[in-house]
Every structure is written in structure tokens, then in C-alpha cells.
Motif scaffolding. Sequence first.
Motif, short mmCIF file in Angstrom:
data_model
loop_
_atom_site.label_atom_id
_atom_site.label_comp_id
_atom_site.label_asym_id
_atom_site.label_seq_id
_atom_site.Cartn_x
_atom_site.Cartn_y
_atom_site.Cartn_z
N VAL A 27 0.85 -1.19 0.00
CA VAL A 27 0.00 0.00 0.00
C VAL A 27 0.89 1.24 0.00
CG1 VAL A 27 -1.90 -1.14 1.21
CG2 VAL A 27 -0.16 0.06 2.53
N VAL A 30 -1.29 7.97 1.43
CA VAL A 30 -1.78 9.13 0.70
C VAL A 30 -1.91 10.35 1.61
CG1 VAL A 30 -3.74 10.00 -0.65
CG2 VAL A 30 -3.03 7.62 -0.88
N LEU A 38 -4.35 7.45 5.61
CA LEU A 38 -5.17 7.06 4.47
C LEU A 38 -4.24 6.34 3.51
CD1 LEU A 38 -7.91 7.20 3.00
CD2 LEU A 38 -7.09 9.32 1.94
N ILE A 39 -4.54 5.07 3.22
CA ILE A 39 -3.67 4.30 2.34
C ILE A 39 -4.42 3.92 1.07
CG2 ILE A 39 -2.23 3.39 4.20
CD1 ILE A 39 -3.81 0.76 4.00
N GLU A 40 -3.63 3.69 0.03
CA GLU A 40 -4.17 3.31 -1.26
C GLU A 40 -3.48 2.02 -1.68
OE1 GLU A 40 -4.93 6.15 -4.81
OE2 GLU A 40 -2.81 5.61 -4.83
N ARG A 52 -7.87 1.31 -4.45
CA ARG A 52 -8.86 1.37 -3.39
C ARG A 52 -8.22 2.01 -2.16
NH1 ARG A 52 -10.22 -3.97 -0.77
NH2 ARG A 52 -8.99 -3.14 0.91
N ARG A 53 -8.96 2.89 -1.48
CA ARG A 53 -8.42 3.60 -0.32
C ARG A 53 -9.13 3.17 0.96
NH1 ARG A 53 -7.15 9.81 -2.08
NH2 ARG A 53 -5.65 9.27 -3.70
N THR A 54 -8.38 3.18 2.06
CA THR A 54 -8.92 2.89 3.38
C THR A 54 -8.08 3.59 4.44
OG1 THR A 54 -9.76 1.10 4.77
CG2 THR A 54 -7.62 0.76 3.75
N ARG A 55 -8.65 3.72 5.65
CA ARG A 55 -7.94 4.33 6.77
C ARG A 55 -7.39 3.25 7.68
NH1 ARG A 55 -11.64 7.91 10.00
NH2 ARG A 55 -9.72 8.24 11.13
#
Length: 73
Positions: A27, A30, A38-40, A52-55
Motif C-alpha cells: 500500500v 496518501v 489514508l492508504i491506497e 482502493r483507499r482505506t484508513r
Amino acid sequence: MRRIENPPPAVGQIWQDTDPRSHGRTVRIVEVSDTHALIELHERLGNETPGRRTRVRLHRFRPRRGYRYLGTN
């Protein structure tokens, strides 16, 4: 034996998920706040959508806790 520490999470860094179920997923960070990053998704694996992004909580960016530092992008 000296323990190798990960650097503090910062924008643009690439990290590898250490969970064996992730099959080496990587990942890219970001954005970083006080408690989360916040990662992509950096590489596509299986049915995951690229980008796809998530915390993720910052405490997970440690070896044996979730993510291992690979470098910067």
C-alpha cells in the motif's frame, strides 16, 4: 540483536502488509492525520480494485503489528 524500526508513516511511503492472508499486499500512504493514515492499494491482488483507499490506525505501522516499511514512491 538490534531491532530494526520502521520510520514514522509519511505521505508517499510504500508499506507491505505483514498479515499472511494478504499475500504480500503493498500500500502507499496518501495522507496522515494524528491517529490514522489514508492508504491506497499499491499492487492489485485477487479481486481487490487497484487504488482502493482505506484508513488505518498509525500504531499498525510497525513490524509484527501490521505493516513493514519498503521505501518511498
